[in-house]
Design a protein around this motif. Structure first.
Motif, short mmCIF file in Angstrom:
data_model
loop_
_atom_site.label_atom_id
_atom_site.label_comp_id
_atom_site.label_asym_id
_atom_site.label_seq_id
_atom_site.Cartn_x
_atom_site.Cartn_y
_atom_site.Cartn_z
N ALA A 24 35.80 37.96 20.70
CA ALA A 24 35.58 39.32 20.99
C ALA A 24 36.03 39.61 22.07
O ALA A 24 36.87 40.85 22.32
CB ALA A 24 34.10 39.62 21.00
N SER A 25 36.01 38.75 23.43
CA SER A 25 36.60 39.23 24.49
C SER A 25 37.99 38.95 24.58
O SER A 25 38.89 39.84 25.18
CB SER A 25 36.01 38.17 25.46
N LEU A 26 38.56 38.25 23.84
CA LEU A 26 39.78 37.93 23.48
C LEU A 26 40.60 38.93 22.83
O LEU A 26 41.74 39.35 23.30
CB LEU A 26 40.38 36.40 23.12
N GLN A 27 40.01 39.54 22.03
CA GLN A 27 40.26 40.34 21.01
C GLN A 27 40.65 41.79 21.95
O GLN A 27 41.48 42.79 21.78
CB GLN A 27 39.53 40.86 19.80
N ALA A 28 39.68 42.13 22.81
CA ALA A 28 39.68 43.30 23.90
C ALA A 28 40.59 43.16 24.75
O ALA A 28 41.37 44.03 25.11
CB ALA A 28 38.29 43.44 24.69
N ALA A 29 40.84 41.78 25.25
CA ALA A 29 41.90 41.67 26.09
C ALA A 29 43.35 41.96 25.40
O ALA A 29 44.17 42.59 26.06
CB ALA A 29 42.05 40.30 26.61
N ARG A 30 43.43 41.51 24.08
CA ARG A 30 44.71 42.05 23.34
C ARG A 30 44.97 43.21 23.22
O ARG A 30 46.14 43.66 23.49
CB ARG A 30 44.55 41.10 22.05
N LYS A 31 43.83 44.11 23.06
CA LYS A 31 44.25 45.44 22.68
C LYS A 31 44.77 46.07 24.27
O LYS A 31 45.47 46.92 24.15
CB LYS A 31 42.83 46.14 22.38
N ALA A 32 44.14 45.73 25.45
CA ALA A 32 44.42 46.15 26.51
C ALA A 32 45.91 45.81 26.87
O ALA A 32 46.74 46.61 27.62
CB ALA A 32 43.58 45.78 27.56
#
Length: 148
Positions: A24-32
């Motif tokens: 989930a944290s990696l997916q949020a980083a990817r969006k940013a």
């Protein structure tokens, strides 16, 4: 045999849930990162230093066929009066914890203002989580074509 298969599936499902929550944290980083990549060309084309907002204060560029470029002043000189281009980044892989640092492995395509392709290549960026969000800490890129 069925019990063993069930147990394997149950264990696999448990690890899958754990991996999804960790991602989930990696997916949020990817969006940013994708959002930052989407505005990168526009900021660079302004030639006013706004591209530096994508980078940490202690960032370094590693351009092809050149020495590393570190620090805001040197990076501002590097980008100043650069060519007007549009770039598109396609993330191939994103590695890391999604909390402090992630590494982006991408493919880029560069076009002139009329949309004609002028280059393509690869990018490796180490992103650092800052108080202002995800910023580029180390940025290495090179063309897929021989130097001219």
């Amino acid at each position: 045999m069925k019990q063993l298969l069930f147990l394997i599936l149950l264990i696999s499902a448990s690890y899958g849930v754990q991996a999804q929550s960790e991602n989930a944290s990696l997916q949020a980083a990817r969006k940013a990162i994708e959002a930052s990549n989407d505005v990168y060309s526009d900021l660079a084309n302004k030639n006013d230093g706004s591209i530096l907002t994508c980078y940490t204060a202690d960032a370094c560029l590693y351009p092809p066929n050149a020495a590393p470029v570190c620090g805001r002043d040197n990076m501002a000189k590097f980008f100043k009066n650069g060519p007007k281009v549009n770039s598109r980044f396609i993330i191939q892989h994103l590695y890391g914890d999604g909390q402090t640092y992630v590494t982006e492995e991408s493919y880029y395509e560069m076009t002139d203002p009329q949309g004609h392709k002028i280059d393509d290549g690869k990018v490796i960026v180490i992103w650092k989580k800052t108080a202002d969000g995800w910023k580029m800490y180390r940025d290495m890129f090179s063309s897929n074509h021989p130097a001219k």
